[in-house]
Design an enzyme around this catalytic site. Structure first.
Site, short mmCIF file in Angstrom:
data_model
loop_
_atom_site.label_atom_id
_atom_site.label_comp_id
_atom_site.label_asym_id
_atom_site.label_seq_id
_atom_site.Cartn_x
_atom_site.Cartn_y
_atom_site.Cartn_z
N HIS A 83 0.81 -1.22 0.00
CA HIS A 83 0.00 0.00 0.00
C HIS A 83 0.85 1.27 0.00
O HIS A 83 0.32 2.36 -0.24
CB HIS A 83 -0.91 0.02 1.24
CG HIS A 83 -1.71 -1.23 1.39
ND1 HIS A 83 -1.39 -2.22 2.31
CD2 HIS A 83 -2.79 -1.67 0.73
CE1 HIS A 83 -2.27 -3.20 2.20
NE2 HIS A 83 -3.12 -2.90 1.26
N CYS A 105 3.35 -1.05 -4.38
CA CYS A 105 2.95 -1.26 -5.77
C CYS A 105 3.50 -0.11 -6.62
O CYS A 105 3.33 1.06 -6.26
CB CYS A 105 1.44 -1.33 -5.88
SG CYS A 105 0.85 -1.39 -7.58
N GLU A 135 -2.98 3.19 2.03
CA GLU A 135 -2.48 3.86 0.83
C GLU A 135 -2.62 5.38 0.94
O GLU A 135 -1.73 6.13 0.53
CB GLU A 135 -3.23 3.35 -0.41
CG GLU A 135 -2.67 3.96 -1.70
CD GLU A 135 -3.46 3.54 -2.93
OE1 GLU A 135 -3.49 4.36 -3.88
OE2 GLU A 135 -4.02 2.43 -2.96
N CYS A 204 -5.88 2.15 -10.67
CA CYS A 204 -5.00 1.23 -11.39
C CYS A 204 -5.79 0.34 -12.36
O CYS A 204 -7.00 0.14 -12.22
CB CYS A 204 -4.18 0.39 -10.42
SG CYS A 204 -5.04 -1.02 -9.73
N SER A 232 -10.16 -4.57 2.58
CA SER A 232 -9.71 -4.34 1.21
C SER A 232 -10.63 -3.36 0.49
O SER A 232 -11.78 -3.67 0.20
CB SER A 232 -9.67 -5.67 0.45
OG SER A 232 -9.52 -5.46 -0.93
N SER A 233 -10.10 -2.20 0.16
CA SER A 233 -10.89 -1.18 -0.52
C SER A 233 -11.39 -1.68 -1.86
O SER A 233 -12.57 -1.53 -2.20
CB SER A 233 -10.05 0.09 -0.72
OG SER A 233 -10.73 1.04 -1.51
#
Length: 317
Positions: A83, A105, A135, A204, A232-233
């Site tokens: 994140h 990422c 994130e 993404c 988890s978004s």
């Protein structure tokens, strides 16, 4: 649901693509390779990705998950999660002379670079995202406190008061709802026509592709199940997308053991997807559980085939 379901016909549509993305795959490989090369334990700051099954498997291999660097000994490798982390984290690791591997990422790193560029060019920066998500914490932490303003909703976008309306830029969290984000961006652009936009969309490719795949199957489904963590978004967004696309019901489940079979009453069509941090074996387990209870016809949707890969750090390549 007490009646026998084993002979009831059920069409099962598997959304494609689903599950692991390139960034998640890279992050997991970094931990695995570090364990192979440097031996256990390898420390990981925060969950490497938001999935309990992934985390538990890595724990069994010798990974130790911690909240902060102060819990790590200085003589063992430490991995930063996919994140992304505030700049203060690698700075602290360098001060302590720790050996660290950054599993952020690359598409999140791209957002970090964008935010820094806008800051260097003197712009006020808006981050579209969810407060408290790792994130978002990482992206805001690339710049001095108070520099980045967080906007979560269209209403906030309509109420935002910038220092200089002619000198604005926005970036976004990579795992948002494509449709929700488009509404927020439209609201900002309507108020601030001069606002600088990302060179390439920040959400993404994997998030976009998975949402498109869920849209493709959901209109035909009585029920959609998304495998993924509540943390988890991108997984949460898939449930929302399914409902908006016409699914009569949609639920987020960690794995097949979390399914409430009463959800299947009068269900003849089922959609299945998985967030970007959910391994394929969990999808296989859900399909097997469904097939054991119904006369299931499993149909793979004709979605985008992803070929993206990201390089590993040299220390574990």
């Amino acid at each position: 649901m007490c009646q026998d379901m084993s002979s009831a016909p059920l069409k099962v549509y598997l959304a494609t693509p689903r599950g692991f993305c390139a960034g998640v795959d890279r992050a997991i490989q970094i931990v695995e390779r570090a364990l192979e090369r440097y031996g256990a334990p390898v420390y990981v700051r925060h969950e490497i990705v938001h999935n309990k099954h992934v985390v538990d498997r890595l724990k069994a291999l010798g990974a130790i998950f911690v909240k902060e660097l102060e819990q790590c000994p200085p003589d063992r490798p430490v991995v930063f999660s996919a994140h992304g982390v505030p700049k203060s984290v690698p700075a602290e690791a360098r001060d302590r002379q720790m050996f660290f591997l950054d599993a952020t990422c690359p598409l999140v790193s791209k957002v970090h670079v964008e935010a820094e560029r806008h800051h260097d060019e003197g712009r006020e920066i808006i981050l579209i995202g969810h407060a408290g998500h790792p994130e978002v914490i990482g992206t805001m932490g690339q710049l001095p406190p108070g520099t980045v303003k967080l906007i979560e909703t269209v209403e906030q976008a309509r109420q935002f008061v910038p220092v200089d309306p002619e000198n604005l830029a926005f970036v976004t969290q990579t795992t948002l709802s494509v449709d929700d984000t488009a509404e927020i961006v439209s609201a900002l652009q309507a108020r601030f026509p001069a606002i600088k936009v990302p060179h390439k969309e920040d959400i993404c490719y994997a998030t976009t592709n998975r949402q498109d795949a869920v849209k493709q199957v959901s209109g035909d489904c009585d029920l959609v199940l998304v495998i993924g963590s509540a943390k988890s978004s991108n997984s949460q967004r898939l449930v929302e997308v399914a409902l908006r696309a016409g699914a009569k019901a949609a639920y987020l489940v960690d794995d097949a053991s979390f399914v409430d079979w009463t959800w299947f009453e009068n269900v003849r069509t089922l959609g299945i997807s998985a967030g970007a941090s959910a391994p394929e074996n969990l999808i296989e387990g859900l399909v097997a559980a469904v097939s054991a209870r119904f006369d299931a016809e499993v149909i793979e949707s004709n979605g985008v085939r992803e070929t993206v890969t990201f390089k590993l750090p040299k220390a574990v390549a």
